[in-house]
Scaffold this motif. Structure first.
Motif, mmCIF file in Angstrom:
data_model
loop_
_atom_site.group_PDB
_atom_site.id
_atom_site.type_symbol
_atom_site.label_atom_id
_atom_site.label_comp_id
_atom_site.label_asym_id
_atom_site.label_seq_id
_atom_site.Cartn_x
_atom_site.Cartn_y
_atom_site.Cartn_z
ATOM 1 N N SER A 166 37.633 36.032 33.551
ATOM 2 C CA SER A 166 37.907 35.245 32.463
ATOM 3 C C SER A 166 37.052 35.782 31.054
ATOM 4 O O SER A 166 36.264 36.508 31.191
ATOM 5 N N VAL A 167 38.047 35.573 29.997
ATOM 6 C CA VAL A 167 37.655 36.213 28.721
ATOM 7 C C VAL A 167 37.626 34.981 27.832
ATOM 8 O O VAL A 167 37.864 35.074 26.687
ATOM 9 N N GLY A 168 37.292 33.920 28.370
ATOM 10 C CA GLY A 168 37.471 32.508 27.833
ATOM 11 C C GLY A 168 38.460 31.737 28.221
ATOM 12 O O GLY A 168 38.518 30.581 28.295
ATOM 13 N N ASN A 169 39.149 32.199 28.751
ATOM 14 C CA ASN A 169 40.571 31.755 29.467
ATOM 15 C C ASN A 169 40.746 32.780 30.745
ATOM 16 O O ASN A 169 40.557 33.897 30.688
ATOM 17 N N PRO A 170 41.494 32.355 31.581
ATOM 18 C CA PRO A 170 41.527 33.080 33.187
ATOM 19 C C PRO A 170 42.686 34.098 33.398
ATOM 20 O O PRO A 170 43.761 33.581 32.794
ATOM 21 N N HIS A 171 42.524 34.967 33.741
ATOM 22 C CA HIS A 171 43.465 36.157 34.146
ATOM 23 C C HIS A 171 43.172 36.543 35.336
ATOM 24 O O HIS A 171 42.308 37.027 35.909
ATOM 25 N N ALA A 172 44.648 37.023 35.838
ATOM 26 C CA ALA A 172 44.734 37.800 37.080
ATOM 27 C C ALA A 172 45.422 39.196 36.646
ATOM 28 O O ALA A 172 46.419 39.135 36.187
ATOM 29 N N VAL A 173 44.555 40.287 37.029
ATOM 30 C CA VAL A 173 45.056 41.616 36.640
ATOM 31 C C VAL A 173 45.554 42.500 37.922
ATOM 32 O O VAL A 173 44.525 42.592 38.599
ATOM 33 N N PRO A 198 42.641 26.526 40.497
ATOM 34 C CA PRO A 198 42.958 24.967 40.145
ATOM 35 C C PRO A 198 43.237 24.710 38.629
ATOM 36 O O PRO A 198 44.097 23.689 38.310
ATOM 37 N N GLU A 199 43.067 25.533 37.662
ATOM 38 C CA GLU A 199 43.551 25.575 36.401
ATOM 39 C C GLU A 199 44.506 26.239 36.064
ATOM 40 O O GLU A 199 44.874 26.516 34.896
ATOM 41 N N ARG A 200 45.124 26.835 37.066
ATOM 42 C CA ARG A 200 46.319 27.893 37.019
ATOM 43 C C ARG A 200 45.801 29.175 36.087
ATOM 44 O O ARG A 200 44.624 29.218 35.844
ATOM 45 N N ILE A 201 46.605 30.270 36.046
ATOM 46 C CA ILE A 201 46.057 31.525 35.531
ATOM 47 C C ILE A 201 47.131 32.268 34.933
ATOM 48 O O ILE A 201 48.208 32.301 35.296
ATOM 49 N N ASN A 202 46.537 33.059 33.870
ATOM 50 C CA ASN A 202 47.512 34.107 33.189
ATOM 51 C C ASN A 202 47.853 35.282 34.115
ATOM 52 O O ASN A 202 46.509 35.668 34.736
#
Length: 290
Positions: A166-173, A198-202
């Motif tokens: 997370s950089v303030g919001n969630p990410h999958a790289v 649970p809160e979805r992800i970018n």
């Protein structure tokens, strides 16, 4: 009686937004914001955008407050391209005339340094995106492990190796050999809506050209495929530095253009500066029923 809502259409590398000034008065009632966003973002039937940004008065120690809603009406914590558009709008419209803005976001205060051109308008900005966390309970991610770094996740019948942060919001790289050949329409929503998030992800697929250059494509939470994602570029470079794939200064190629990400270390954590432009496309008026 109909109401008129003034707005600006802006974009950062093709990631486009409707920007509305609520710094002196509320234009869209709080209980109507999500519905309004869904309507105005629908391409072909309204203005069309990846999201809506509201400029609001600071509630705490910042100069001004940034709120951003995805095209599906959900509110996001932060957006790298969005905050550059926001900062240009705030400066160019004399809402706050400072070369360095402290912007309140749901991800905390972000400091934005503005470069002003000869015509007196903002031409580019550099954002301190803050530090990242790889802790799964802060992303959030429902797994027993404290971190999910370079681990396999079962998706659509295959194992996808990804790093979550997370950089303030969630990410999958996800690092891949060829970012442009990824089946984004299939894998993007499957990972975004995976039950472990649970809160979805970018979701970002990243191709390493060399340690100082990457190519990235994005499936953005609540918006789908987008031309660029500033927080995603930040997260991707930080993940690459963490995995020792990248240097600490990286040029990120996105479908809509380029961003420069510079990573720094703060104690044991990694943070980053993001630099890029933002563009005013047009100003307009929305005519709405009460």
């Amino acid at each position: 009686m109909t109401r008129m809502v003034m707005f600006s259409k802006m974009h950062g590398l093709g990631n486009d937004y409707v920007v509305i000034d609520e710094s002196t008065q509320e234009c869209i009632p709080e209980d109507k914001k999500s519905e309004f966003v869904r309507e105005v973002c629908t391409r072909g039937f309204s203005v069309g955008a990846d999201g809506v940004i509201f400029v609001q008065p600071a509630a705490g120690e910042g100069d001004i407050r940034f709120r951003i809603f995805n095209a599906d009406g959900s509110e996001a914590e932060m957006c790298g391209n969005g905050i550059r558009c926001f900062s240009k709008f705030v400066y160019d419209n004399a809402i706050v005339r400072k070369g360095k803005l402290d912007v309140e976001t749901l991800a905390g205060i972000k400091t934005v340094e503005l470069e002003v051109g000869d015509d007196g308008s903002v031409v580019s900005s550099r954002v301190d995106m803050g530090t990242a966390t790889f802790k799964t309970d802060q992303i959030p991610m429902d797994v027993g492990e404290c971190e999910f770094i370079d681990r396999f996740l079962p998706v659509e019948g295959e194992d996808i190796k990804l790093t979550a942060l997370s950089v303030g919001n969630p990410h999958a790289v996800i690092f891949v050999d060829d970012a442009r050949s990824v089946d984004l329409e299939r894998l993007g929503p499957a990972i975004e809506n995976h039950p472990l998030f649970p809160e979805r992800i970018n979701v970002h697929f990243v191709e390493v050209v060399d340690p100082s250059e990457i190519i990235m494509v994005t499936w953005e939470r609540g918006a789908g495929p987008t031309m660029a994602c500033g927080t995603g570029a930040t997260a991707s470079v930080i993940a690459g530095v963490k995995l020792e794939k990248l240097d600490d200064s990286v040029l990120v190629h996105l479908p809509g253009g380029e961003l420069k990400i510079d990573v720094y270390q703060e104690g044991t954590e990694l943070g980053a500066y993001m630099e890029g432009d933002a563009v005013l496309v047009f100003d307009g008026i929305l005519i709405r029923d009460p």
